[in-house]
Design a protein around this motif. Structure first.
Motif, PDB file in Angstrom:
ATOM      1  N   PRO A  14      76.535  67.161  59.413  1.00  0.00           N
ATOM      2  CA  PRO A  14      75.266  66.412  59.337  1.00  0.00           C
ATOM      3  C   PRO A  14      74.060  67.280  59.670  1.00  0.00           C
ATOM      4  O   PRO A  14      74.157  68.230  60.446  1.00  0.00           O
ATOM      5  CB  PRO A  14      75.441  65.302  60.370  1.00  0.00           C
ATOM      6  N   GLN A  15      72.937  66.923  59.075  1.00  0.00           N
ATOM      7  CA  GLN A  15      71.672  67.583  59.386  1.00  0.00           C
ATOM      8  C   GLN A  15      70.932  66.817  60.468  1.00  0.00           C
ATOM      9  O   GLN A  15      70.107  67.373  61.172  1.00  0.00           O
ATOM     10  CB  GLN A  15      70.816  67.687  58.136  1.00  0.00           C
ATOM     11  N   CYS A  16      71.236  65.527  60.581  1.00  0.00           N
ATOM     12  CA  CYS A  16      70.591  64.678  61.578  1.00  0.00           C
ATOM     13  C   CYS A  16      71.646  63.819  62.268  1.00  0.00           C
ATOM     14  O   CYS A  16      72.432  63.160  61.595  1.00  0.00           O
ATOM     15  CB  CYS A  16      69.544  63.785  60.921  1.00  0.00           C
ATOM     16  N   ILE A  17      71.645  63.840  63.591  1.00  0.00           N
ATOM     17  CA  ILE A  17      72.522  62.985  64.393  1.00  0.00           C
ATOM     18  C   ILE A  17      71.651  61.925  65.050  1.00  0.00           C
ATOM     19  O   ILE A  17      70.645  62.240  65.680  1.00  0.00           O
ATOM     20  CB  ILE A  17      73.233  63.787  65.500  1.00  0.00           C
ATOM     21  N   ILE A  18      72.045  60.663  64.881  1.00  0.00           N
ATOM     22  CA  ILE A  18      71.364  59.557  65.542  1.00  0.00           C
ATOM     23  C   ILE A  18      72.362  58.997  66.551  1.00  0.00           C
ATOM     24  O   ILE A  18      73.360  58.384  66.173  1.00  0.00           O
ATOM     25  CB  ILE A  18      70.929  58.476  64.538  1.00  0.00           C
ATOM     26  N   LEU A  19      72.128  59.254  67.828  1.00  0.00           N
ATOM     27  CA  LEU A  19      73.054  58.857  68.877  1.00  0.00           C
ATOM     28  C   LEU A  19      72.593  57.550  69.503  1.00  0.00           C
ATOM     29  O   LEU A  19      71.453  57.447  69.960  1.00  0.00           O
ATOM     30  CB  LEU A  19      73.133  59.968  69.929  1.00  0.00           C
ATOM     31  N   ALA A  46      78.244  56.241  59.562  1.00  0.00           N
ATOM     32  CA  ALA A  46      78.212  55.776  60.948  1.00  0.00           C
ATOM     33  C   ALA A  46      79.618  55.831  61.523  1.00  0.00           C
ATOM     34  O   ALA A  46      80.593  55.498  60.846  1.00  0.00           O
ATOM     35  CB  ALA A  46      77.668  54.360  61.025  1.00  0.00           C
ATOM     36  N   VAL A  47      79.716  56.264  62.776  1.00  0.00           N
ATOM     37  CA  VAL A  47      80.999  56.304  63.475  1.00  0.00           C
ATOM     38  C   VAL A  47      80.819  55.697  64.857  1.00  0.00           C
ATOM     39  O   VAL A  47      79.927  56.077  65.599  1.00  0.00           O
ATOM     40  CB  VAL A  47      81.573  57.741  63.551  1.00  0.00           C
ATOM     41  N   TYR A  48      81.662  54.720  65.154  1.00  0.00           N
ATOM     42  CA  TYR A  48      81.597  54.049  66.452  1.00  0.00           C
ATOM     43  C   TYR A  48      82.906  53.319  66.698  1.00  0.00           C
ATOM     44  O   TYR A  48      83.686  53.082  65.766  1.00  0.00           O
ATOM     45  CB  TYR A  48      80.421  53.079  66.504  1.00  0.00           C
ATOM     46  N   CYS A  64      77.345  62.446  54.663  1.00  0.00           N
ATOM     47  CA  CYS A  64      77.163  63.092  55.950  1.00  0.00           C
ATOM     48  C   CYS A  64      75.843  63.800  56.242  1.00  0.00           C
ATOM     49  O   CYS A  64      75.785  64.521  57.205  1.00  0.00           O
ATOM     50  CB  CYS A  64      78.288  64.067  56.173  1.00  0.00           C
ATOM     51  N   GLU A  65      74.800  63.648  55.514  1.00  0.00           N
ATOM     52  CA  GLU A  65      73.553  64.297  55.928  1.00  0.00           C
ATOM     53  C   GLU A  65      72.983  63.646  57.193  1.00  0.00           C
ATOM     54  O   GLU A  65      72.420  64.307  58.040  1.00  0.00           O
ATOM     55  CB  GLU A  65      72.486  64.258  54.825  1.00  0.00           C
ATOM     56  N   PHE A  66      73.145  62.315  57.284  1.00  0.00           N
ATOM     57  CA  PHE A  66      72.716  61.562  58.463  1.00  0.00           C
ATOM     58  C   PHE A  66      73.959  60.938  59.084  1.00  0.00           C
ATOM     59  O   PHE A  66      74.718  60.264  58.397  1.00  0.00           O
ATOM     60  CB  PHE A  66      71.738  60.443  58.086  1.00  0.00           C
ATOM     61  N   LEU A  67      74.155  61.149  60.373  1.00  0.00           N
ATOM     62  CA  LEU A  67      75.308  60.572  61.056  1.00  0.00           C
ATOM     63  C   LEU A  67      74.830  59.778  62.256  1.00  0.00           C
ATOM     64  O   LEU A  67      74.239  60.322  63.186  1.00  0.00           O
ATOM     65  CB  LEU A  67      76.277  61.661  61.500  1.00  0.00           C
ATOM     66  N   THR A  68      75.062  58.465  62.211  1.00  0.00           N
ATOM     67  CA  THR A  68      74.778  57.584  63.340  1.00  0.00           C
ATOM     68  C   THR A  68      76.074  57.437  64.113  1.00  0.00           C
ATOM     69  O   THR A  68      77.114  57.135  63.522  1.00  0.00           O
ATOM     70  CB  THR A  68      74.286  56.207  62.852  1.00  0.00           C
ATOM     71  N   VAL A  83      83.927  66.709  62.632  1.00  0.00           N
ATOM     72  CA  VAL A  83      82.469  66.809  62.517  1.00  0.00           C
ATOM     73  C   VAL A  83      82.041  68.116  63.173  1.00  0.00           C
ATOM     74  O   VAL A  83      82.531  68.474  64.239  1.00  0.00           O
ATOM     75  CB  VAL A  83      81.775  65.621  63.231  1.00  0.00           C
ATOM     76  N   SER A  84      81.140  68.813  62.526  1.00  0.00           N
ATOM     77  CA  SER A  84      80.568  70.041  63.080  1.00  0.00           C
ATOM     78  C   SER A  84      79.091  69.825  63.348  1.00  0.00           C
ATOM     79  O   SER A  84      78.396  69.216  62.530  1.00  0.00           O
ATOM     80  CB  SER A  84      80.748  71.203  62.103  1.00  0.00           C
ATOM     81  N   LEU A  85      78.624  70.341  64.462  1.00  0.00           N
ATOM     82  CA  LEU A  85      77.195  70.233  64.782  1.00  0.00           C
ATOM     83  C   LEU A  85      76.434  71.491  64.363  1.00  0.00           C
ATOM     84  O   LEU A  85      75.252  71.608  64.655  1.00  0.00           O
ATOM     85  CB  LEU A  85      77.024  69.992  66.289  1.00  0.00           C
ATOM     86  N   SER A  86      77.072  72.380  63.629  1.00  0.00           N
ATOM     87  CA  SER A  86      76.450  73.650  63.276  1.00  0.00           C
ATOM     88  C   SER A  86      75.231  73.506  62.365  1.00  0.00           C
ATOM     89  O   SER A  86      74.363  74.369  62.348  1.00  0.00           O
ATOM     90  CB  SER A  86      77.468  74.586  62.615  1.00  0.00           C
ATOM     91  N   GLY A  87      75.155  72.412  61.599  1.00  0.00           N
ATOM     92  CA  GLY A  87      74.034  72.239  60.686  1.00  0.00           C
ATOM     93  C   GLY A  87      72.966  71.269  61.179  1.00  0.00           C
ATOM     94  O   GLY A  87      72.008  70.988  60.463  1.00  0.00           O
ATOM     95  N   VAL A  88      73.136  70.753  62.402  1.00  0.00           N
ATOM     96  CA  VAL A  88      72.195  69.749  62.904  1.00  0.00           C
ATOM     97  C   VAL A  88      70.814  70.364  63.138  1.00  0.00           C
ATOM     98  O   VAL A  88      70.674  71.371  63.820  1.00  0.00           O
ATOM     99  CB  VAL A  88      72.715  69.107  64.211  1.00  0.00           C
ATOM    100  N   GLN A  89      69.809  69.725  62.533  1.00  0.00           N
ATOM    101  CA  GLN A  89      68.422  70.148  62.697  1.00  0.00           C
ATOM    102  C   GLN A  89      67.615  69.136  63.500  1.00  0.00           C
ATOM    103  O   GLN A  89      66.583  69.470  64.059  1.00  0.00           O
ATOM    104  CB  GLN A  89      67.779  70.351  61.329  1.00  0.00           C
ATOM    105  N   HIS A  90      68.089  67.882  63.523  1.00  0.00           N
ATOM    106  CA  HIS A  90      67.366  66.819  64.202  1.00  0.00           C
ATOM    107  C   HIS A  90      68.349  65.938  64.983  1.00  0.00           C
ATOM    108  O   HIS A  90      69.430  65.636  64.478  1.00  0.00           O
ATOM    109  CB  HIS A  90      66.618  65.921  63.211  1.00  0.00           C
ATOM    110  N   VAL A  91      67.930  65.536  66.181  1.00  0.00           N
ATOM    111  CA  VAL A  91      68.724  64.622  66.997  1.00  0.00           C
ATOM    112  C   VAL A  91      67.799  63.492  67.430  1.00  0.00           C
ATOM    113  O   VAL A  91      66.715  63.728  67.947  1.00  0.00           O
ATOM    114  CB  VAL A  91      69.315  65.316  68.240  1.00  0.00           C
ATOM    115  N   CYS A  92      68.260  62.263  67.209  1.00  0.00           N
ATOM    116  CA  CYS A  92      67.509  61.080  67.645  1.00  0.00           C
ATOM    117  C   CYS A  92      68.347  60.377  68.696  1.00  0.00           C
ATOM    118  O   CYS A  92      69.521  60.117  68.484  1.00  0.00           O
ATOM    119  CB  CYS A  92      67.275  60.130  66.483  1.00  0.00           C
ATOM    120  N   LEU A  93      67.733  60.085  69.831  1.00  0.00           N
ATOM    121  CA  LEU A  93      68.447  59.381  70.906  1.00  0.00           C
ATOM    122  C   LEU A  93      67.904  57.985  71.048  1.00  0.00           C
ATOM    123  O   LEU A  93      66.751  57.729  70.918  1.00  0.00           O
ATOM    124  CB  LEU A  93      68.280  60.133  72.242  1.00  0.00           C
TER     125      LEU A  93
END
Length: 93
Positions: A14-19, A46-48, A64-68, A83-93
């Protein structure tokens, strides 16, 4: 001699993770994310907890570009190298 290196089977970069803290919020945020990416050629997953792991892996495999994610399920997928975090550019909490 050293044991052979473990093969990596990352499926999602993913490029963006929304936690988010709860599965209810994850489902709601994912629904809104789908509205935003529709027509832009981007994909969201989304994974939960509360939903079988295998069902969510099918979604992650194709979107997988956006992963909630909730923290627990994201930790599971990171530990299992799905899932790899190597490409993450943005994180939303």
């Amino acid at each position: 001699s050293k044991p052979p290196k473990k093969a990596h089977f990352y499926r999602c970069f993913p490029q963006c993770i929304i936690l988010v803290p709860t599965r209810e919020l994850a489902a709601q945020v994912h629904g809104e994310t789908l509205k935003l990416v529709r027509g832009a050629g981007l994909r969201s997953a989304a994974v939960y907890g509360g939903i079988p792991y295998d069902e969510q892996m099918k979604e992650v495999d194709t979107a997988c570009e956006f992963l909630t994610a909730t923290p627990g399920r994201l930790a599971d997928m990171l530990a299992k190298e799905k899932v790899s975090l190597s490409g993450v550019q943005h994180v939303c909490l």
